[in-house]
Design an enzyme around this catalytic site. Structure first.
Site, mmCIF file in Angstrom:
data_model
loop_
_atom_site.group_PDB
_atom_site.id
_atom_site.type_symbol
_atom_site.label_atom_id
_atom_site.label_comp_id
_atom_site.label_asym_id
_atom_site.label_seq_id
_atom_site.Cartn_x
_atom_site.Cartn_y
_atom_site.Cartn_z
ATOM 1 N N ASN A 1 0.830 -1.209 0.000
ATOM 2 C CA ASN A 1 0.000 0.000 0.000
ATOM 3 C C ASN A 1 0.867 1.263 0.000
ATOM 4 O O ASN A 1 1.811 1.367 0.782
ATOM 5 C CB ASN A 1 -0.909 -0.040 1.228
ATOM 6 C CG ASN A 1 -1.954 1.065 1.210
ATOM 7 O OD1 ASN A 1 -1.622 2.254 1.210
ATOM 8 N ND2 ASN A 1 -3.215 0.681 1.202
ATOM 9 N N HIS B 1 -3.378 0.598 -3.572
ATOM 10 C CA HIS B 1 -3.514 -0.458 -2.576
ATOM 11 C C HIS B 1 -2.414 -1.483 -2.880
ATOM 12 O O HIS B 1 -1.818 -1.453 -3.964
ATOM 13 C CB HIS B 1 -4.901 -1.099 -2.702
ATOM 14 C CG HIS B 1 -5.990 -0.343 -1.995
ATOM 15 N ND1 HIS B 1 -7.271 -0.845 -1.867
ATOM 16 C CD2 HIS B 1 -5.983 0.859 -1.365
ATOM 17 C CE1 HIS B 1 -8.007 0.024 -1.190
ATOM 18 N NE2 HIS B 1 -7.267 1.064 -0.871
ATOM 19 N N GLU C 1 -2.410 -4.597 -3.700
ATOM 20 C CA GLU C 1 -2.618 -5.429 -4.887
ATOM 21 C C GLU C 1 -2.367 -4.620 -6.159
ATOM 22 O O GLU C 1 -1.840 -5.133 -7.161
ATOM 23 C CB GLU C 1 -4.052 -5.968 -4.911
ATOM 24 C CG GLU C 1 -4.432 -6.825 -3.708
ATOM 25 C CD GLU C 1 -5.029 -6.016 -2.556
ATOM 26 O OE1 GLU C 1 -4.623 -4.838 -2.342
ATOM 27 O OE2 GLU C 1 -5.901 -6.564 -1.854
ATOM 28 N N SER D 1 -8.134 -9.215 2.555
ATOM 29 C CA SER D 1 -9.206 -9.426 1.573
ATOM 30 C C SER D 1 -9.323 -8.223 0.627
ATOM 31 O O SER D 1 -9.501 -7.090 1.081
ATOM 32 C CB SER D 1 -10.516 -9.627 2.342
ATOM 33 O OG SER D 1 -11.607 -9.792 1.465
ATOM 34 N N CYS E 1 -10.433 -5.232 -1.660
ATOM 35 C CA CYS E 1 -11.590 -4.316 -1.687
ATOM 36 C C CYS E 1 -12.265 -4.353 -3.063
ATOM 37 O O CYS E 1 -11.817 -5.059 -3.974
ATOM 38 C CB CYS E 1 -11.115 -2.900 -1.377
ATOM 39 S SG CYS E 1 -10.290 -2.120 -2.793
ATOM 40 N N CYS F 1 -9.643 -3.461 -5.929
ATOM 41 C CA CYS F 1 -8.673 -4.520 -6.232
ATOM 42 C C CYS F 1 -9.373 -5.761 -6.783
ATOM 43 O O CYS F 1 -8.850 -6.434 -7.682
ATOM 44 C CB CYS F 1 -7.872 -4.846 -4.977
ATOM 45 S SG CYS F 1 -6.950 -3.408 -4.371
ATOM 46 N N ASP G 1 -8.512 4.796 3.590
ATOM 47 C CA ASP G 1 -8.085 3.786 2.618
ATOM 48 C C ASP G 1 -9.233 2.929 2.107
ATOM 49 O O ASP G 1 -9.168 2.391 1.018
ATOM 50 C CB ASP G 1 -7.005 2.892 3.241
ATOM 51 C CG ASP G 1 -6.112 2.273 2.174
ATOM 52 O OD1 ASP G 1 -5.584 3.029 1.341
ATOM 53 O OD2 ASP G 1 -5.968 1.036 2.166
#
Lengths: 147, 147
Positions: free
Chosen positions: A41, A52, A54, A79, A81, A84, A144
């Protein structure tokens, strides 16, 4: 400590982010059993609303071919969002390995319904990283996740 | 030519991208009747797999507050893909104005089901930009949509 070297690499990315004063979420992209991208991130570090873990990981992996994404596995300590998850769907990434979804849960059912395999690890180290961070920086965390 | 100055600004972004040798999709973010971010697809220019027009626009708008996103309208010359739609959902952007969805259609029904208002313009200039581009550069276009 996880025995999966790819999840371990994602956790190391999260720790790198934390050491930089950032949000401790990390990610790696794996194709044919090899890490082709790593990221964490970058909201604090780069002032980015997009990066983020990912997303940073996928951007660092560069412009790949559709056939590469389709046999790729994305590892994330948390997990994914909506953003992503949407990126996973755009590129047809076939599998996502998730460190934990206790501190935040993205649209997992929707992602599964679109044909992506999810492998949830419920990893104690991932949970601890986020619990500690959210307790310390709730305002930054809410930013975020758009809250 | 569209009479909507915000869609016109998105089209100008698309034309800027085309002039740079890029994919002609543009986007602006509007809050309280004022453009707070502009962007265009940067796949070619920055070698980015993330910077679709909507993403470039949101990144250029910077780190906004949740309350700002929630009264924002995102304009895009083309129907947002899974990634860009997911980003709209993450940040709770309330409305998306779409130039056209004839040359590509993102997950519009899903986005609507999550409470986002979509306003489809079926704009002739947006359609022409994409039809010409796709005819000229089908491989690049397929890469941009993960195909």
């Amino acid at each position: 400590m996880t025995s999966d070297p790819f999840m371990q690499a994602a956790i190391e990315e999260a720790q790198k982010g934390l050491a930089e004063g950032g949000i401790p979420i990390g990610s790696v992209l794996v194709i044919d059993n090899r890490i082709v991208g790593r990221g964490h991130n970058q909201r604090v570090q780069k002032g980015s609303c997009l990066l983020h873990a990912e997303m940073d990981c996928l951007e660092n992996a560069g412009r790949l071919k559709a056939a590469d994404y389709r046999r790729a596995t994305l590892y994330s300590t948390l997990s994914p969002c909506d953003m992503c998850s949407g990126t996973v769907l755009l590129y047809g990434i076939k599998k996502v390995v998730i460190g934990e979804n206790r501190t935040f849960k993205g649209p997992e059912d929707y992602v599964r319904s679109r044909g992506v395999e999810l492998d949830l690890r419920d990893d104690a180290q991932c949970i601890q990283l986020m619990q500690d961070f959210i307790a310390r920086q709730p305002v930054l965390w809410n930013e975020d996740i758009g809250e």
